[in-house]
Design an enzyme around this catalytic site. Structure first.
Site, PDB file in Angstrom:
ATOM      1  N   GLU A   1      -3.476   3.085   1.790  1.00 29.99           N
ATOM      2  CA  GLU A   1      -2.938   3.517   0.486  1.00 29.99           C
ATOM      3  C   GLU A   1      -3.284   4.984   0.232  1.00 29.99           C
ATOM      4  O   GLU A   1      -2.442   5.765  -0.246  1.00 29.99           O
ATOM      5  CB  GLU A   1      -3.493   2.649  -0.653  1.00 29.99           C
ATOM      6  CG  GLU A   1      -2.933   3.077  -2.014  1.00 29.99           C
ATOM      7  CD  GLU A   1      -3.602   2.406  -3.200  1.00 29.99           C
ATOM      8  OE1 GLU A   1      -3.982   1.217  -3.104  1.00 29.99           O
ATOM      9  OE2 GLU A   1      -3.750   3.082  -4.234  1.00 29.99           O
TER      10      GLU A   1
ATOM     11  N   ASN B   1     -10.262  -4.476  -1.992  1.00 34.21           N
ATOM     12  CA  ASN B   1     -10.461  -4.946  -3.374  1.00 34.21           C
ATOM     13  C   ASN B   1     -11.324  -6.203  -3.401  1.00 34.21           C
ATOM     14  O   ASN B   1     -12.099  -6.409  -4.334  1.00 34.21           O
ATOM     15  CB  ASN B   1      -9.119  -5.109  -4.093  1.00 34.21           C
ATOM     16  CG  ASN B   1      -8.387  -6.370  -3.718  1.00 34.21           C
ATOM     17  OD1 ASN B   1      -8.695  -7.433  -4.215  1.00 34.21           O
ATOM     18  ND2 ASN B   1      -7.419  -6.268  -2.825  1.00 34.21           N
TER      19      ASN B   1
ATOM     20  N   SER C   1     -10.308  -6.688   3.231  1.00 31.81           N
ATOM     21  CA  SER C   1      -9.644  -6.324   1.980  1.00 31.81           C
ATOM     22  C   SER C   1     -10.592  -5.516   1.095  1.00 31.81           C
ATOM     23  O   SER C   1     -11.632  -6.016   0.656  1.00 31.81           O
ATOM     24  CB  SER C   1      -9.202  -7.604   1.251  1.00 31.81           C
ATOM     25  OG  SER C   1      -9.089  -7.371  -0.140  1.00 31.81           O
TER      26      SER C   1
ATOM     27  N   SER D   1      -5.204 -10.240  -2.656  1.00 31.95           N
ATOM     28  CA  SER D   1      -4.360 -10.691  -1.550  1.00 31.95           C
ATOM     29  C   SER D   1      -4.550 -12.183  -1.275  1.00 31.95           C
ATOM     30  O   SER D   1      -4.160 -12.653  -0.208  1.00 31.95           O
ATOM     31  CB  SER D   1      -4.713  -9.920  -0.270  1.00 31.95           C
ATOM     32  OG  SER D   1      -4.675  -8.551  -0.493  1.00 31.95           O
TER      33      SER D   1
ATOM     34  N   HIS E   1       0.810  -1.235   0.000  1.00 35.01           N
ATOM     35  CA  HIS E   1       0.000   0.000   0.000  1.00 35.01           C
ATOM     36  C   HIS E   1       0.831   1.268   0.000  1.00 35.01           C
ATOM     37  O   HIS E   1       0.339   2.332  -0.339  1.00 35.01           O
ATOM     38  CB  HIS E   1      -0.803   0.105   1.302  1.00 35.01           C
ATOM     39  CG  HIS E   1      -1.877  -0.886   1.455  1.00 35.01           C
ATOM     40  ND1 HIS E   1      -2.716  -1.236   0.439  1.00 35.01           N
ATOM     41  CD2 HIS E   1      -2.291  -1.577   2.540  1.00 35.01           C
ATOM     42  CE1 HIS E   1      -3.581  -2.120   0.900  1.00 35.01           C
ATOM     43  NE2 HIS E   1      -3.343  -2.355   2.156  1.00 35.01           N
TER      44      HIS E   1
END
Ligand code: SF4
Length: 285
Positions: free
Chosen positions: A128, A222, A220, A264, A76
């Site tokens: 991030e 994403n 997570s 991930s 990140h």
């Protein structure tokens, strides 16, 4: 009766940046000054983070928790002052910031240098995004949707960068509004292609299956976005972290089962889930 089939999305699971971070971490476990710590969990996958801890690479929340040895910066990225601080403390710094995230940092710096007010399209508070904001000046703002823009005092010239895991649809909505409210809008699309590929492949697959399984950390971003995308196309979408969460009732009556995974999620976790679905349903992959 025909056996159900299992199809894994064309693009699924661990991305380049995460794989690189994991390689750097496992390499550090062999050769870097000990102890080796990660600044925050290395990736948003609790199972992998536990595996790393068992191998002697534990996360710390703050630099204060790493008093000697090495510290790994996550994919990140971080604000620049964190790396400077770690070096000042005498720590060996292993920078696993994904090169695509570094590209966002450079884009942000360039837009600020050229006099644009920086708009970061992303999730406020996400590490991030905090890292990206650390490469901007104090006029920069983070927006996650068009509504967030309502309270923002925009300058005449705005520059836009995007958290790597955002969708093109979110970016487009925000840019459309900026075009109405600002004289000049300069957009650098920093969405990562790994994210786009996973989102498109997930959407394509979810439209064709009876049940969709999305594997990845509940923390997570994403992965959660993949879940949202799949739910738009497939009502029976399940988000799991581990194959142990699967049960036969999830697949009752399903003839075609789709599987995808966040950036991930290692390939071994996808394989475990496919095998579990296979044994729960008698399906073929
Ligand atoms: S999703 Fe893209 S930007 Fe993020 S770590 Fe993976 S490769 Fe890098």
């Amino acid at each position: 009766m025909a056996r159900p089939s299992i199809e894994v999305a064309a693009h699924a699971g661990v991305c380049y940046g995460v794989e690189r971070a994991l390689d750097l971490a496992y390499g550090a476990a062999q050769s870097a000054p000990k102890p080796v710590r990660t600044l925050g969990p290395l990736i948003h996958n609790p199972i992998v983070v536990d595996e790393l801890a068992e191998g002697g690479i534990a996360p710390v929340d703050e630099l204060d928790g790493a008093t000697s040895g090495s510290v790994i910066i996550r994919a990140h990225g971080v604000v620049p002052s964190v790396i400077d601080d770690a070096k000042r403390r005498g720590l060996h710094v292993i920078d696993a910031t994904c090169p695509y995230v570094k590209r966002v940092h450079r884009a942000a710096e360039k837009l600020v240098r050229e006099g644009y007010q920086l708009i970061v399209v992303g999730e406020s508070g996400h590490p991030e995004v905090e890292g990206i904001m650390g490469h901007a000046d104090d006029t920069a703002v983070t927006v996650s949707c068009v509504d967030d823009l309502a309270s923002v005092e925009l300058q005449r010239r705005v520059g836009v960068v995007v958290q790597t895991t955002q969708t093109v649809a979110t970016l487009t909505d925000i840019v459309d509004e900026l075009l109405i409210r600002s004289d000049e809008v300069r957009v650098i699309n920093t969405i990562c292609s790994a994210t786009q590929e996973r989102q498109e492949a997930a959407s394509d697959l979810a439209a064709r299956v009876d049940v969709m399984v999305v594997i990845g950390g509940k923390n997570s971003g994403n992965t959660r976005r993949l879940v949202e995308i799949c739910r738009e196309r497939c009502d029976r979408t399940y988000h799991i972290e581990d194959a142990a969460e699967l049960s036969p009732t999830m697949f009752s009556g399903a003839m075609h089962i789709g599987v995808t995974a966040g950036a991930s999620t290692p390939a071994s976790h996808i394989q475990r889930a496919v095998l579990a679905i296979d044994s729960l349903t008698g399906a073929c992959a």
